[in-house]
Design an enzyme around this catalytic site. Structure first.
Site, short mmCIF file in Angstrom:
data_model
loop_
_atom_site.label_atom_id
_atom_site.label_comp_id
_atom_site.label_asym_id
_atom_site.label_seq_id
_atom_site.Cartn_x
_atom_site.Cartn_y
_atom_site.Cartn_z
N CYS A 262 -43.54 73.84 19.51
CA CYS A 262 -44.85 74.42 19.24
C CYS A 262 -44.63 75.91 19.00
O CYS A 262 -43.58 76.31 18.49
CB CYS A 262 -45.82 74.16 20.39
SG CYS A 262 -45.31 74.87 21.96
N GLN A 263 -45.58 76.74 19.36
CA GLN A 263 -45.43 78.18 19.16
C GLN A 263 -44.53 78.80 20.23
O GLN A 263 -43.60 79.52 19.92
CB GLN A 263 -46.81 78.86 19.16
CG GLN A 263 -46.81 80.30 18.73
CD GLN A 263 -46.52 80.47 17.25
OE1 GLN A 263 -46.66 79.56 16.45
NE2 GLN A 263 -46.07 81.66 16.87
#
Length: 103
Positions: free
Chosen positions: A67-68
């Protein structure tokens, strides 16, 4: 491989390289569609975190999530584990990725 393993810095790139060598491995970007469209790891498939329960993949497929920052991918790994997926790894956050970005 364990999704409880902490991953940061160069480890993301090393784990990604290893994942690409596993037959049938799928790199899953669990960020939103907008975040994915803004730039993602080449070849990654976008399955936003909230869509994981509806994901249609074999339970023994080697899945590598990111993800981020690594928090959502960690939650995704836990959700997949509860759904019976057996080969799940948290790559961490794309913020630690040093390779090319695809848009």
């Amino acid at each position: 491989m364990s999704f409880f393993e902490p991953i940061s810095g160069a480890d993301f790139d090393d784990k990604l390289k290893a994942a690409r060598e596993i037959p049938g491995a799928v790199i899953l970007d669990v960020r939103s569609a907008a975040e994915y469209a803004g730039g993602h790891v080449p070849g990654a498939v976008n399955v936003p975190l909230n869509q994981i329960p509806a994901m249609d993949r074999p339970k023994d497929a080697p899945l590598f999530l990111y993800c981020q920052s690594g928090a959502r991918s960690q939650r995704g790994c836990k959700a997949l584990d509860k759904l019976g997926f057996t080969r799940v790894t948290n790559l961490g956050g794309i913020l630690d990725y040093k390779g090319p970005i695809e848009k």
